[in-house]
Design an enzyme around this catalytic site. Structure first.
Site: not given
Ligand code: IVH
Length: 678
Positions: A413, A38-39, A41, A87, A437, A230, A416, A178, A431, A118, A319, A120, A122
């Site tokens: 069916c 509320a604050e 807003d 990467l 059946c 990142y 059966c 990302e 069925c 970290e 991956k 990765k 998507d």
């Molecule tokens: S580092 C030089 N860290 O993965 C290093 N990339 O295949 C640059 N991505 O295009 C990337 N999480 O969009 C890095 N923790 C992370 C990431 C990350 C996702 C993606 C990023 C990049 C792709 C590389």
């Protein structure tokens, strides 16, 4: 003529910027909101009012500027001063160890290397340029050298700071990260799309990409996007810490969200452990990840290692097995469940997805087939995330072969040959064969034997299938006619387990009416409904002869359930089964017969406050047995209120209306006089 802004107004506007920016940071970056909604807003409205009066106050970093702007005609191209790299990948522990070995070889060192770990994410890679702490420009990665200007869109994302939260920031600071859509936001967005009759997005990544590609940033503003940073790109006029993880922590203090799973690993073995740990956690995370990024943590070492082609030597992405893969839809078969529901199942060219080989996926029902627009022979995308059953998520239209075939829903069916019927308004086709059946029979027997039903120890799903397939079992009642000899001829069945099964069957004959009713597997009759039916009618005979009107007198039984119950007991083969079961010795004690013994019929009682001897549900049960309705609120129609300690507004209302009030002792006394033993 523009009005001159009084200095105190200018001052107040900046104060409001600070309050709102900090609140956004706490809420969207730290996940730790402090300012009440509320604050927040009130402050936002105050700032909007000031900006309306003095439009010169509106700056690009004002917290009011997150709602989107006029649509663009096209995105402008932007050249990255420092290319945005990609990467290298690793797909096994060995490949990750090779990565580490190459690094140590190059550094001419046998010491372990410290890595930043970290997830990765998507999503979509972006570059954000801050000049003197103010967001100037946001761009996509594009081909790594040239991307597109998506500043207007990125501004609408609350985890993107429009202004950094400190003064000691480099004059030029390019931050990379990302933009992604959390799973929950994705699900909600797709549900909305579906309701509106639109197709929705295939996965969160596509949804994020589609949302950022909008020329109209007001649409982007409606999408649940987040930013996680990142790395840094161009930095001028300022210094950053010497380790990657410390740089990210610094960015976090300046206003950016960083991944809370980020960790430091002392050597490559610790990286492998981290990979395993996150792999197990993957499906519980709020967002999709497709691997783990490992980066040499020391910036000095990163510099020594440098780059090769388009990727740094000091980082790699290990991956996870893909959760989505492409494969061919070879055929569609139809499976029949306990209630006869006919479910289309996709037979697939086996494909390795989500860590296992998948050759079947559910297609749910006819509507889903229509929604996907899928045909036999199509190339489809299969998704298997965690332990969720594999799904067909979409069709790759461009790969449709000329001879792709329509999927024909069977009119009969497949097991059966009874007609398949679809009730209007229901997506499910069924069925109509009932227990004729064998597919339904198998499911019915499995249900009958299950723990909450007849609780037949040792009669598992596999055994039921074996018994039906071998022709040893044709009906539920047939269970009680099984004998030792044919049982021991079954595969994996010794004399001892056969005897154990027969003993368990014998034991199961002594049951209760609620369990027996539940075991019959009448549609929509779960445990609770079975209990209500048993209590209301007391005896099976009475229930079997009840018409839908009488059935609807039962607690929680509406017209649909009443219809299924009545229909079940109209079918001769069901009546025969019930009789056969009783003949075989299945028995129970009649429930406390309620009809005719319902002194509280027509009365509505209300329970409020704490009960100390009885639980609330026991009290409710007893009252219902005596024919009373138990309601949640007091009205002039209430007959009696039972009030325990702590009773409040309901008790007051009862007094106002001059209703009879009992305490718990009074209730128990009443129950005892009605023959209930407590
Ligand atoms: S580092 C030089 N860290 O993965 C290093 N990339 O295949 C640059 N991505 O295009 C990337 N999480 O969009 C890095 N923790 C992370 C990431 C990350 C996702 C993606 C990023 C990049 C792709 C590389």
């Amino acid at each position: 003529m523009t009005k001159t802004i009084p200095p105190e107004t200018q001052q107040r506007a900046l104060e409001l910027h600070d309050i709102l920016n900090r609140a956004n940071y706490q809420y969207y970056v730290l996940d730790a909101p402090e300012l009440p909604d509320a604050e927040y807003d009130r402050c936002l409205r105050e700032l909007q009012a000031l900006e309306k009066e003095y439009p010169q106050l509106i700056s690009s970093d004002s917290p009011t500027q997150r709602v989107g702007a006029e649509p663009l005609a096209a995105f402008t191209q932007i050249r990255h001063e420092m290319p945005m790299l990609s990467l290298d990948n690793a797909f096994s522990d060995e490949e990750l160890e090779d990565f580490d070995r190459r690094i140590r070889d190059r550094l001419n060192s046998s010491d372990p290397v410290e890595y930043a770990c970290e997830p990765k994410l998507d999503g979509i890679a972006v570059s954000l340029l801050y000049r003197d702490g103010i967001l100037e420009r946001a761009a996509t990665r594009g081909d790594g050298t040239v991307g597109e200007d998506i500043t207007q869109n990125v501004r609408t994302i609350y985890s993107v700071p429009l202004k950094l939260l400190a003064d000691d920031v480099p004059a030029v600071l390019e931050v990379r990260g990302e933009i992604y859509m959390p799973k929950a936001g994705f699900a909600a967005l797709n549900e909305k799309a579906q309701k509106a009759g639109e197709k929705g997005f295939v996965n969160p990544r596509n949804a994020a990409a589609g949302s950022l590609r909008q020329l109209d940033s007001r649409i982007t503003a409606q999408r649940p996007l987040e930013l996680c940073v990142y790395s840094v790109g161009l930095v001028q006029g300022g210094d950053l810490p010497e380790r990657h993880t410390e740089i990210l922590e610094q960015l976090n203090r300046w206003g950016f969200r960083i991944n809370s799973e980020m960790a430091v690993a002392e050597n490559i073995q610790a990286c492998i452990d981290y990979y395993r740990r996150l792999g197990e956690k993957r499906t519980q995370l709020a967002y999709d990840i497709d691997g783990i990024v490992f980066k040499v943590n020391s910036i000095a070492l990163q510099k020594r290692l440098g780059f090769v082609a388009r990727a740094p030597r000091w980082a790699t992405a290990y991956k996870f097995p893909a959760q989505e893969e492409m494969t061919e839809l070879l055929d569609v078969e139809f499976q029949v469940g306990r209630t006869g529901a006919v479910t289309p199942v996709a037979r697939l060219q086996p494909v390795f997805v989500g860590g296992v080989t998948v050759s079947n996926a559910t297609l749910h029902n006819r509507d889903e087939i229509e929604r996907l627009g899928v045909k036999i022979g199509d190339t489809v995308i299969i998704r298997r995330a965690g332990d969720v059953i594999p799904q067909v998520v979409s069709v790759v239209d461009s790969r449709r072969p000329a001879d792709a075939r329509e999927i024909e829903f069977p009119s009969h069916c497949p097991v059966c040959d009874s007609p398949v019927e679809a009730s209007p308004g229901e997506a499910v086709a069924r069925c109509s064969g009932g227990l004729i059946c064998s597919a339904q029979r198998k499911q019915a027997i499995k249900h009958f034997a299950s723990r909450k039903a007849m609780d037949i120890d040792g009669l598992g799903d596999k055994l039921v299938e074996q018994l039906v397939d071998e022709g040893l079992l044709k009906s539920v009642s047939g269970l009680y006619h099984l004998s030792l000899e044919p049982l021991v001829t079954l595969e994996r069945m010794g004399e001892k387990s056969a005897q154990n099964l027969l003993d368990a069957l014998e034991r199961s004959k002594a049951t209760t009416l609620p369990k027996f009713l539940y075991a019959l597997g009448i549609r929509e009759v779960g445990e609770a409904t079975a209990r209500n039916l048993a209590r209301h009618f007391g005896q099976l005979e009475k229930l079997m002869h009840a018409d839908t009107e009488a059935l609807q007198q039962v607690e929680d039984v509406g017209p649909v359930v009443a219809h299924y119950v009545a229909e079940f007991f109209e079918q001769p083969h069901n009546l025969e089964e019930v009789a056969a079961l009783q003949q075989a010795g299945v028995h129970w004690e009649d429930e406390v017969q309620e009809l005719g013994a319902q002194p509280l019929a027509g009365q509505t009682w209300v329970l409020t406050g704490k009960l100390e001897t009885l639980s609330r549900s026991e009290a409710k049960d007893y009252l219902q047995r005596l024919g009373a309705k138990v309601a949640g609120s007091v009205s002039a129609n209430t007959h009696t209120v039972v009030a325990g300690p702590g009773a409040g507004s309901k008790l007051n209302k009862a007094r106002e209306l001059d209703l009879p009030v009992l305490d718990e002792e009074g209730l128990m006394a009443m129950l005892r006089t009605q023959g209930i033993e407590i």
